[in-house]
Design a protein around this motif. Structure first.
Motif, PDB file in Angstrom:
ATOM      1  N   UNK A 109       3.351  39.447 -21.738  1.00 19.07           N
ATOM      2  CA  UNK A 109       2.316  39.462 -20.712  1.00 19.07           C
ATOM      3  C   UNK A 109       1.160  40.349 -21.154  1.00 19.07           C
ATOM      4  N   UNK A 110      -0.050  39.817 -21.030  1.00 15.77           N
ATOM      5  CA  UNK A 110      -1.251  40.524 -21.491  1.00 15.77           C
ATOM      6  C   UNK A 110      -2.258  40.643 -20.355  1.00 15.77           C
ATOM      7  N   UNK A 111      -2.836  41.814 -20.221  1.00 15.42           N
ATOM      8  CA  UNK A 111      -3.921  42.040 -19.265  1.00 15.42           C
ATOM      9  C   UNK A 111      -5.201  42.326 -20.054  1.00 15.42           C
TER      10      UNK A 111
ATOM     11  N   UNK B 281     -17.969  38.643 -18.831  1.00 10.25           N
ATOM     12  CA  UNK B 281     -17.218  37.449 -18.458  1.00 10.25           C
ATOM     13  C   UNK B 281     -16.883  36.586 -19.670  1.00 10.25           C
ATOM     14  N   UNK B 282     -17.854  36.376 -20.547  1.00 13.85           N
ATOM     15  CA  UNK B 282     -17.623  35.525 -21.706  1.00 13.85           C
ATOM     16  C   UNK B 282     -16.588  36.120 -22.648  1.00 13.85           C
ATOM     17  N   UNK B 283     -16.619  37.443 -22.797  1.00 16.23           N
ATOM     18  CA  UNK B 283     -15.622  38.108 -23.634  1.00 16.23           C
ATOM     19  C   UNK B 283     -14.234  37.919 -23.048  1.00 16.23           C
ATOM     20  N   UNK B 284     -14.109  38.109 -21.750  1.00 14.71           N
ATOM     21  CA  UNK B 284     -12.802  37.944 -21.101  1.00 14.71           C
ATOM     22  C   UNK B 284     -12.291  36.515 -21.268  1.00 14.71           C
TER      23      UNK B 284
ATOM     24  N   UNK C 155      -7.175  38.812 -15.957  1.00 14.32           N
ATOM     25  CA  UNK C 155      -8.391  39.164 -16.696  1.00 14.32           C
ATOM     26  C   UNK C 155      -9.365  39.670 -15.646  1.00 14.32           C
ATOM     27  N   UNK C 156      -9.910  40.870 -15.879  1.00  9.81           N
ATOM     28  CA  UNK C 156     -10.657  41.545 -14.829  1.00  9.81           C
ATOM     29  C   UNK C 156     -11.786  42.407 -15.376  1.00  9.81           C
TER      30      UNK C 156
ATOM     31  N   UNK D  40       0.802  46.718 -10.834  1.00 11.47           N
ATOM     32  CA  UNK D  40       1.134  45.503 -10.080  1.00 11.47           C
ATOM     33  C   UNK D  40       1.604  44.378 -10.992  1.00 11.47           C
ATOM     34  N   UNK D  41       0.893  44.145 -12.104  1.00  9.46           N
ATOM     35  CA  UNK D  41       1.178  42.985 -12.955  1.00  9.46           C
ATOM     36  C   UNK D  41       2.117  43.304 -14.120  1.00  9.46           C
ATOM     37  N   UNK D  42       2.274  44.594 -14.440  1.00  4.66           N
ATOM     38  CA  UNK D  42       3.228  45.048 -15.457  1.00  4.66           C
ATOM     39  C   UNK D  42       3.082  44.328 -16.805  1.00  4.66           C
TER      40      UNK D  42
END
Length: 207
Positions: free
Chosen positions: A5-7, A13-16, A34-35, A47-49
């Motif tokens: 899992x990757x955050x 925005x384009x990079x994300x 992605x944030x 939250x997302x671990x």
């Protein structure tokens, strides 16, 4: 195969979206978030671990370095990969000294970005070629290191083991271990990350 899992956190925005596309092209990688919300990034990690956290530095209005430091303190088991736009030696040194697991620049290609994640998941540090490339005009020496030591230092910075380096340069693993000890002594380093940081400070490795 175990899912990773990757955050991804970046203000652009384009990079994300680009990073999301790259990572999702690998079957066992999953983007859990992605944030661009750095203010609540620590809460989102909890939250997302995610196992891997990719953090962009070019974020106006806040100090990404403070955020990175908070992540490293709160989640020491997570792998932190920093992605930056600028090639600033002082900034690179500051970030590496925090203890991040990888550092890449946004001009890196897809293969190198994926290699960065694979490497840090393997409990090695990763620095992209733009960070560890050598200044050929100075030859990276300044009488402090030999040509062979500079060559081996570059391979250490790439995360290679003594055996892997030995195969590259046609020396024994014992000889490489001796070179590694000498490099740590000459650059006053305690580990591989210290070696890279010291080499950047000394302009042996330059951004």
């Amino acid at each position: 195969m175990k899912q990773t899992d990757i955050l991804v956190a970046d203000s652009n925005f384009l990079v994300r979206q680009g990073l999301k596309s790259i990572f999702e092209s690998v079957p066992d990688y999953k983007i859990v978030l992605e944030t661009d919300d750095f203010e609540h990034l620590v809460e989102n990690i909890k939250k997302h671990n995610p196992e891997v956290i990719v953090v962009g530095l070019n974020t106006p209005g806040i100090s990404p370095k403070d955020v990175i430091q908070a992540i490293l303190v709160r989640f020491p088991q997570k792998k932190v990969l920093v992605i930056d736009m600028l090639e600033d030696r002082n900034e690179i040194v500051q970030i590496l000294q925090m203890g991040v697991h990888g550092y890449i620049l946004k001009q890196c290609d897809r293969a190198e970005i994926l290699d960065a994640v694979r490497t840090i998941l393997g409990n090695k540090n990763f620095f992209c070629h733009n960070v560890i490339k050598f200044n050929k005009d100075r030859e990276g020496l300044n009488s402090k290191l030999s040509i062979r030591e500079v060559e081996i230092l570059k391979l250490i910075a790439e995360g290679l083991t003594n055996n892997e380096i030995a195969e590259r340069v046609y020396l024994s693993a014992h000889t490489i271990a001796t070179h590694r000890k000498n490099l740590m002594r000459k650059l006053n380093a305690k580990n591989n990350v210290d070696l890279v940081i010291s080499a950047i400070k000394e302009s042996i490795i330059v951004p």
